[in-house]
Design a protein around this motif. Sequence first.
Motif, PDB file in Angstrom:
ATOM      1  N   ALA A  82       0.824  -1.207   0.000  1.00 28.54           N
ATOM      2  CA  ALA A  82       0.000   0.000   0.000  1.00 28.54           C
ATOM      3  C   ALA A  82       0.856   1.255   0.000  1.00 28.54           C
ATOM      4  O   ALA A  82       0.588   2.220  -0.724  1.00 28.54           O
ATOM      5  CB  ALA A  82      -0.927  -0.008   1.214  1.00 28.54           C
ATOM      6  N   GLY A  83       1.913   1.236   0.809  1.00 28.49           N
ATOM      7  CA  GLY A  83       2.805   2.392   0.847  1.00 28.49           C
ATOM      8  C   GLY A  83       3.537   2.588  -0.474  1.00 28.49           C
ATOM      9  O   GLY A  83       3.754   3.724  -0.910  1.00 28.49           O
ATOM     10  N   ALA A  84       3.911   1.472  -1.108  1.00 26.17           N
ATOM     11  CA  ALA A  84       4.617   1.570  -2.390  1.00 26.17           C
ATOM     12  C   ALA A  84       3.703   2.156  -3.463  1.00 26.17           C
ATOM     13  O   ALA A  84       4.117   3.015  -4.248  1.00 26.17           O
ATOM     14  CB  ALA A  84       5.120   0.191  -2.810  1.00 26.17           C
ATOM     15  N   VAL A  85       2.460   1.681  -3.514  1.00 26.69           N
ATOM     16  CA  VAL A  85       1.506   2.206  -4.498  1.00 26.69           C
ATOM     17  C   VAL A  85       1.231   3.683  -4.238  1.00 26.69           C
ATOM     18  O   VAL A  85       1.155   4.490  -5.188  1.00 26.69           O
ATOM     19  CB  VAL A  85       0.201   1.393  -4.460  1.00 26.69           C
ATOM     20  N   LYS A  86       1.115   4.056  -2.982  1.00 23.53           N
ATOM     21  CA  LYS A  86       0.893   5.465  -2.639  1.00 23.53           C
ATOM     22  C   LYS A  86       2.067   6.317  -3.118  1.00 23.53           C
ATOM     23  O   LYS A  86       1.874   7.394  -3.702  1.00 23.53           O
ATOM     24  CB  LYS A  86       0.706   5.603  -1.134  1.00 23.53           C
ATOM     25  N   ALA A  87       3.291   5.839  -2.885  1.00 19.36           N
ATOM     26  CA  ALA A  87       4.473   6.564  -3.339  1.00 19.36           C
ATOM     27  C   ALA A  87       4.496   6.665  -4.864  1.00 19.36           C
ATOM     28  O   ALA A  87       4.884   7.692  -5.427  1.00 19.36           O
ATOM     29  CB  ALA A  87       5.735   5.871  -2.840  1.00 19.36           C
TER      30      ALA A  87
END
Length: 336
Positions: free
Chosen positions: A136-141
């Motif tokens: 989720a954090g990677a997609v947000k970034a």
Amino acid sequence: MSDDSHPNSAVNAAATTNIHHANLQDLPLSAARRLYKGGIRPGEPTRTRVQAQEMLEKIPPSQRAGIDGKSAANNTEQYLSDKHASHIKPHSKGGSNNPNNIKWENAKDNISRGDKTMSWQEQMRLNAKSQFDNLAGAVKAGFQAAPLGAAVGAVTAAPFSLLTNALRVVRGEISAQEATTATLKDTVMGGAVGGATAFATTTVAAACPPIAIALTVAAPVLGVVGAAGMVYEFFKILDDHKQDVKVYYESLTQQELANLQAIENELIYEHQKNLEFLVEAEAINQEITNRPIAPGVEGAMQRLRESAAIAQSLGLTSADSKLLPDSQLRYLPPHS
């Protein structure tokens, strides 16, 4: 647009992608204290720097990533804001404060467990939650990086598309309106390629620190490659224009030669017809000139019939000469 524009947009977008994973020295004091003392009871020795680094690395990589040290530290502190350093084997049952016995967990879940040993189902759940948080954090970034990548891709594609389509207008291939539409389309496509590239590279780099390190190291090289690609594309567009103009004028020359050949063939054909007519006329002239002349009226009548026959063989009628009336030609008495 040149086929090299989209790769250049992708390379330039990748070159501007920057992912930094937080280090201990990046963190504010409050966050660093969580790594050194999280889960440790008062009076017990704090963790070493190596162990604190291990605690940091237990945080999902994308949750401690940012475009620089400050943003990475802020993301790390935000992730830890509602987390406890939960012991797999609790203190009351001899569990240690070593990072191997610690998992980051929501505070309310840790408190509700009390002094129970963490079950394997709970460990699996936390592991899955960590993987999900990382994704989720990677997609947000990735989504955060996409606008900049799109801008870089569009800026990379626009001038070359403008040059290419302007030259097409000069060559007469398209109209100015069509050139504007094509340039806009190529620019949008370049932006899409740049945005997609930035999203993909940032997502992967945020989720995988080694990739981020490799990308950071490769960024200057990618920048050089992107600049070299743009220079190459510029000269390639000019060279393609030169070749297209050459082919165009060669095609015009071939058309002119074909037209000239057709004209020459027609002239030769007409000349041959004229020569044949002159030869035939000469033969008739000789026939008329050399025919015997009989005396008297009978000879004159004979020459008149012969002249009428020659005129008919040449296609002459009374419409061509008043001296050749149809009635005269039709009712001449036959030679006895």
